[in-house]
Design a protein around this motif. Sequence first.
Motif, short mmCIF file in Angstrom:
data_model
loop_
_atom_site.label_atom_id
_atom_site.label_comp_id
_atom_site.label_asym_id
_atom_site.label_seq_id
_atom_site.Cartn_x
_atom_site.Cartn_y
_atom_site.Cartn_z
N VAL A 1 -0.20 11.45 1.17
CA VAL A 1 0.70 12.49 1.68
C VAL A 1 0.87 13.60 0.64
CG1 VAL A 1 3.12 12.93 2.26
CG2 VAL A 1 1.94 10.98 3.27
N ARG A 2 0.94 13.20 -0.62
CA ARG A 2 1.22 14.17 -1.68
C ARG A 2 -0.01 15.01 -2.03
NH1 ARG A 2 3.22 10.86 -6.15
NH2 ARG A 2 1.01 10.67 -6.53
N ASP A 49 0.82 -1.22 0.00
CA ASP A 49 0.00 0.00 0.00
C ASP A 49 0.85 1.27 0.00
OD1 ASP A 49 -2.49 -1.29 -0.03
OD2 ASP A 49 -2.43 -1.62 2.13
N VAL A 50 2.13 1.14 -0.32
CA VAL A 50 3.01 2.31 -0.27
C VAL A 50 2.51 3.41 -1.21
CG1 VAL A 50 5.32 3.17 -0.80
CG2 VAL A 50 5.06 1.04 0.47
N GLU A 51 2.04 2.99 -2.38
CA GLU A 51 1.62 3.99 -3.36
C GLU A 51 0.43 4.79 -2.83
OE1 GLU A 51 3.60 4.80 -5.73
OE2 GLU A 51 2.14 6.40 -6.12
N ILE A 52 -0.48 4.08 -2.13
CA ILE A 52 -1.66 4.77 -1.57
C ILE A 52 -1.18 5.80 -0.53
CG2 ILE A 52 -3.72 4.47 -0.14
CD1 ILE A 52 -4.04 1.71 -1.45
N ALA A 53 -0.27 5.37 0.34
CA ALA A 53 0.24 6.29 1.38
C ALA A 53 0.93 7.49 0.74
CB ALA A 53 1.21 5.55 2.29
N ARG A 54 1.70 7.21 -0.30
CA ARG A 54 2.43 8.30 -0.96
C ARG A 54 1.43 9.31 -1.54
NH1 ARG A 54 5.75 5.46 -4.45
NH2 ARG A 54 7.67 5.61 -3.27
N ARG A 55 0.36 8.79 -2.14
CA ARG A 55 -0.63 9.67 -2.73
C ARG A 55 -1.35 10.50 -1.66
NH1 ARG A 55 -4.56 6.53 -5.17
NH2 ARG A 55 -3.09 4.88 -5.63
N LEU A 102 9.90 10.43 8.89
CA LEU A 102 8.47 10.43 8.55
C LEU A 102 8.02 11.85 8.17
CD1 LEU A 102 7.27 7.96 11.34
CD2 LEU A 102 7.03 7.60 8.86
N ARG A 103 8.58 12.80 8.85
CA ARG A 103 8.25 14.20 8.50
C ARG A 103 8.76 14.50 7.09
NH1 ARG A 103 6.12 16.00 13.05
NH2 ARG A 103 7.10 15.51 15.05
N ARG A 104 9.95 13.99 6.78
CA ARG A 104 10.50 14.22 5.43
C ARG A 104 9.62 13.61 4.35
NH1 ARG A 104 16.93 13.58 4.55
NH2 ARG A 104 17.62 14.56 6.48
N LEU A 105 8.99 12.46 4.71
CA LEU A 105 8.09 11.83 3.73
C LEU A 105 6.84 12.68 3.50
CD1 LEU A 105 8.21 8.04 4.72
CD2 LEU A 105 9.30 9.13 2.76
N GLY A 106 6.59 13.60 4.43
CA GLY A 106 5.47 14.52 4.21
C GLY A 106 4.42 14.50 5.30
N PHE A 107 4.64 13.74 6.38
CA PHE A 107 3.63 13.71 7.44
C PHE A 107 3.76 14.96 8.32
CE2 PHE A 107 4.03 9.21 6.33
CZ PHE A 107 2.68 8.89 6.14
N GLY A 108 2.64 15.66 8.48
CA GLY A 108 2.64 16.86 9.31
C GLY A 108 2.53 16.53 10.79
#
Length: 589
Positions: free
Chosen positions: A77-78, A69-75, A107-113
């Motif tokens: 976040v993006r 599910d990485v792609e879902i998580a990436r989407r 995790l913050r770098r990946l985009g999590f606020g």
Amino acid sequence: MISNVQATTQHVVYTNKAQCRDCYRCVRMCPVKAVRMQDGQAYVEPSRCIACGTCVRECPQGAKSVRDDVEIARRLVRDGGRAAVSLAPSFAAAFPAWQHGRLVAALRRLGFGYVGETAIGAAHVAKATAEIVHRRSNRSHVCTACPAVVSYVERYRPQLVDNLIPVVSPMIAHARHIRRTLGEPVAVVFIGPCVAKKAEAERPEHRGAVDCVLTFAELRRWLEAEGVDLAACEESEFDEKPAGEAQLFPLEGGYVRTMGWSTDVLDARVLCVSGFDEMTDALDFLDDTAQPTVIEPLFCTRGCVGGPAMDTDRNSFSRRKRVLDYARKADERPNEQPGAADLATAFRRDSLIETREISEEAIRNVLNMTGKAAEENQLNCGACGYSTCREKAIAVIRGLAEPEMCLPYMKRLAEQRVDRIIETSPNGIVILDQHLQILGMNPAFRRYFRCSDTVCGRPIAHLMDPEPFERLAAGQEQLVERTVTHKKYDMVCHQVHYPLPEDKQYVGIFVNVTNTQSSQTKLDELRVQTVLQARELLNQQMHLAETVATALGENTARGEALLDRLMLLAEQQEQDEDSMATSWKNAYS
Ligand code: SF4
Ligand code: SF4
Ligand code: SF4
């Protein structure tokens, strides 16, 4: 990606057919027998699977996979605006201490606020549970933090559904907490060692709480894909501090301890268990006791630190120690906790207990198919993945197994096939023991060597020259192949002899080539006759030439020239005979 795979209903665990090697290990290891074998392929049966992830860990071919599910998580976040991550406290076991703060930064770098620990939800769950257990103190309770346990009870122990504590898991509790404190819209991603949580997040009653569940393995892949190196990250703090003891939730006894109860193993009111066998034992115990008992079950051995996606090769006690060390350092300041209403949930009876009566006759019929009608033939060897032949017969009737999964039966079938081939072979076959005594033979051998089974036990020398077999026995050669004339039997055989080292036996195969040999002999005789006739003709022609030369008074030179020409003619005739013989040979060979 999905083209060559068979996904479950919830698409959580599936088999990659190309990699499955039909070994039945997943059948054997699946605690609820949710693997169906069909046409030599293992399929996950969605209605039976509780997404425990055991088969993923156990498949030696890596043919079982967890949905990525990485792609879902990436989407999320993006594209989804604000994103929050709920990190399971067992992260302390999956990552060494020096990486803890860096992981938060990564995790913050990946985009999590927002980065928070699921233990916040665990503290809420423990409080709500303690209240319920206190209120309903006259009954037994089963804690519901582990979604694999919940699924198991719903499907396989529906009579215990009422004992499940009607409180959501820490993951759902934390997700609701995040949404309430951060306000919508926020995308919530849970990250942990658990496969079953992917299925839990998709339960209709939990929809809207958690948007995506990743395993630690998926998180590592994502970090790598984004080029985020933990060693290069600065340290960062979680946005919220969990209550201290709640970080023990992934361990046996952690839930009960957070409730404020004793975790003394000798306390008869509480059973903290982990692993399938202990869990089922504890659930069975509820039938045997009138004393209200609290069971804290975790499906994985040693709890979530033994989760299927805990991608570390460290010993399970080392992982436990890491969590204990991490929890000891935690801030024990109690969180502000919501009332139980926010945490309430309900469970369903998804009973998979077969109500269809399976008759003894039907079971006997299946056992019969594999030659197991007689009890002494029921080996209960477990090679098919089922503990007993009877259990497997029932699985065949239920469409989960195939009769051919019985290895002893298939072996016997294969042996029978081989026996049939040997029996019907036009070539003679004989088997000798290590002393070159006859063990057995096929009908063709008996015919060729005019013998019967009475020669069994006698040396092969009784029937023929044993020399080729003796060479094998002496270890001089691994294969002896030759054409032998057996005058006694008026037969020529092309013979192949080879050893069966494991059985200390020798095999001889005899191809009768007598007819082919006699054709060759006849051809050779014909050729000799032809050449003799040619020479006779030559002599006659030479005699005729001399007579003619003398009669005509011609000189010797002319006579010699004539003779030469006649010789040439004769030689040509001989060659023609040769080529004719070759043509015959080719035509009849
Ligand atoms: S464990 Fe199951 S999925 Fe894996 S190779 Fe064996 S039969 Fe196939
Ligand atoms: S995930 Fe668990 S329940 Fe599902 S097939 Fe695999 S071992 Fe069985
Ligand atoms: S013990 Fe933990 S990791 Fe294992 S199934 Fe339960 S919640 Fe998931």
